[in-house]
Enzyme design. Structure first.
Site, PDB file in Angstrom:
ATOM      1  N   ARG A   8      -2.239   6.032   2.637  1.00 17.33           N
ATOM      2  CA  ARG A   8      -2.899   6.019   1.223  1.00 17.33           C
ATOM      3  C   ARG A   8      -3.139   7.510   0.384  1.00 17.33           C
ATOM      4  O   ARG A   8      -2.895   7.451  -0.605  1.00 17.33           O
ATOM      5  CB  ARG A   8      -4.136   5.207   1.313  1.00 17.33           C
ATOM      6  N   HIS A  49      -0.714  -2.763   2.916  1.00 18.30           N
ATOM      7  CA  HIS A  49      -1.720  -3.530   3.533  1.00 18.30           C
ATOM      8  C   HIS A  49      -1.604  -3.588   5.192  1.00 18.30           C
ATOM      9  O   HIS A  49      -0.574  -3.350   5.458  1.00 18.30           O
ATOM     10  CB  HIS A  49      -1.541  -4.904   3.000  1.00 18.30           C
ATOM     11  N   TYR A 101      -4.869 -13.463  -0.388  1.00 22.23           N
ATOM     12  CA  TYR A 101      -5.867 -12.829  -0.705  1.00 22.23           C
ATOM     13  C   TYR A 101      -6.909 -13.797  -0.955  1.00 22.23           C
ATOM     14  O   TYR A 101      -8.101 -13.508  -1.820  1.00 22.23           O
ATOM     15  CB  TYR A 101      -5.726 -11.852  -1.810  1.00 22.23           C
ATOM     16  N   GLU A 144      -2.359 -14.008   9.108  1.00 22.84           N
ATOM     17  CA  GLU A 144      -1.388 -13.327   8.079  1.00 22.84           C
ATOM     18  C   GLU A 144      -0.114 -13.431   8.298  1.00 22.84           C
ATOM     19  O   GLU A 144       0.766 -13.492   7.635  1.00 22.84           O
ATOM     20  CB  GLU A 144      -1.960 -11.765   7.781  1.00 22.84           C
ATOM     21  N   LYS A 184       3.299  -2.240  -0.520  1.00 29.09           N
ATOM     22  CA  LYS A 184       3.030  -3.030  -1.663  1.00 29.09           C
ATOM     23  C   LYS A 184       4.021  -2.458  -2.763  1.00 29.09           C
ATOM     24  O   LYS A 184       4.676  -1.583  -2.529  1.00 29.09           O
ATOM     25  CB  LYS A 184       1.648  -2.640  -2.199  1.00 29.09           C
ATOM     26  N   PHE A 208     -11.716  -8.220  -9.017  1.00 22.97           N
ATOM     27  CA  PHE A 208     -10.430  -7.580  -9.211  1.00 22.97           C
ATOM     28  C   PHE A 208      -9.182  -8.709  -8.879  1.00 22.97           C
ATOM     29  O   PHE A 208      -8.262  -8.009  -8.890  1.00 22.97           O
ATOM     30  CB  PHE A 208     -10.317  -6.291  -8.479  1.00 22.97           C
ATOM     31  N   ASN A 255      -2.711   0.656  -3.792  1.00 22.87           N
ATOM     32  CA  ASN A 255      -3.067   1.315  -2.886  1.00 22.87           C
ATOM     33  C   ASN A 255      -1.756   1.384  -1.738  1.00 22.87           C
ATOM     34  O   ASN A 255      -2.294   1.502  -0.391  1.00 22.87           O
ATOM     35  CB  ASN A 255      -4.324   1.319  -2.320  1.00 22.87           C
ATOM     36  N   ARG A 291      -4.857   0.495  10.563  1.00 23.91           N
ATOM     37  CA  ARG A 291      -5.948   0.821   9.653  1.00 23.91           C
ATOM     38  C   ARG A 291      -6.355   2.276   9.361  1.00 23.91           C
ATOM     39  O   ARG A 291      -6.616   2.686   8.620  1.00 23.91           O
ATOM     40  CB  ARG A 291      -7.081   0.062   9.958  1.00 23.91           C
TER      41      ARG A 291
END
Ligand code: ADP
Ligand code: MG
Length: 138
Positions: free
Chosen positions: A104, A117, A51, A128, A11, A59, A114, A87
């Site tokens: 993270r 992704h 998203y 995605e 990110k 948010f 964070n 993950r």
């Protein structure tokens, strides 16, 4: 264990902070193979489409502004049990709750900024990957 492809994004916070190399080192140490990658700034519309499941969350506006605020490294990664394993290596959404050694924990600034992704399931990974790399062989 199945070989799976997953969509990952380093990110804008982590790119700006100079963490691309740190994160790729962790991914390579965990035997992830890079299938495709592109460093680019997402448009606000692309971030909103990506998203879209979160569009009703409080948010959403802030998240999509952040995700389109600067260059991000969008990647297709492949590995054994790749979706779940990425993950695990990423750590919890909130870096304050992320386990030691996770990306993270090491690189994220906040629950929003964070660092990384990773797709959360086979169907979202397929969506995605084709969202950012249309035409790629799944
Ligand atoms: P994950 O990225 O761990 O799958 P989610 O799918 O729940 O997390 O959320 C998507 C992204 O939205 C998160 O990675 C984070 O950037 C942001 N986000 C999630 N929860 C919050 C929150 N409470 N406040 C601000 N941003 C959030
Ligand atoms: Mg998610």
């Amino acid at each position: 264990m199945p070989i799976e492809r997953t969509l990952s994004i380093i990110k804008p916070d982590a790119v700006a902070a100079g963490h691309i190399g740190d994160i790729l080192k962790i991914l390579e140490a965990n035997r992830f193979k890079m299938i495709a990658a592109r460093l680019r700034r997402l448009t606000r519309k692309e971030a909103e489409g990506f998203y879209a499941v979160h569009r009703h969350r409080p948010f959403f506006a802030s998240l999509t502004e952040f995700m389109s605020s600067g260059p991000a490294l969008v990647m297709v990664l492949e590995g054994e049990n790749g979706i779940t394993r990425l993950r695990e290596i990423m750590g919890a959404t909130d870096p304050a709750k992320a386990a030691p050694g996770t990306i993270r924990k090491l690189c994220a600034e906040s629950i929003e900024r964070n660092a990384i992704h990773g797709s959360d399931a086979p169907d979202t990974a397929a969506f995605e990957i084709s969202y950012f790399f249309p035409g790629i062989d799944l």
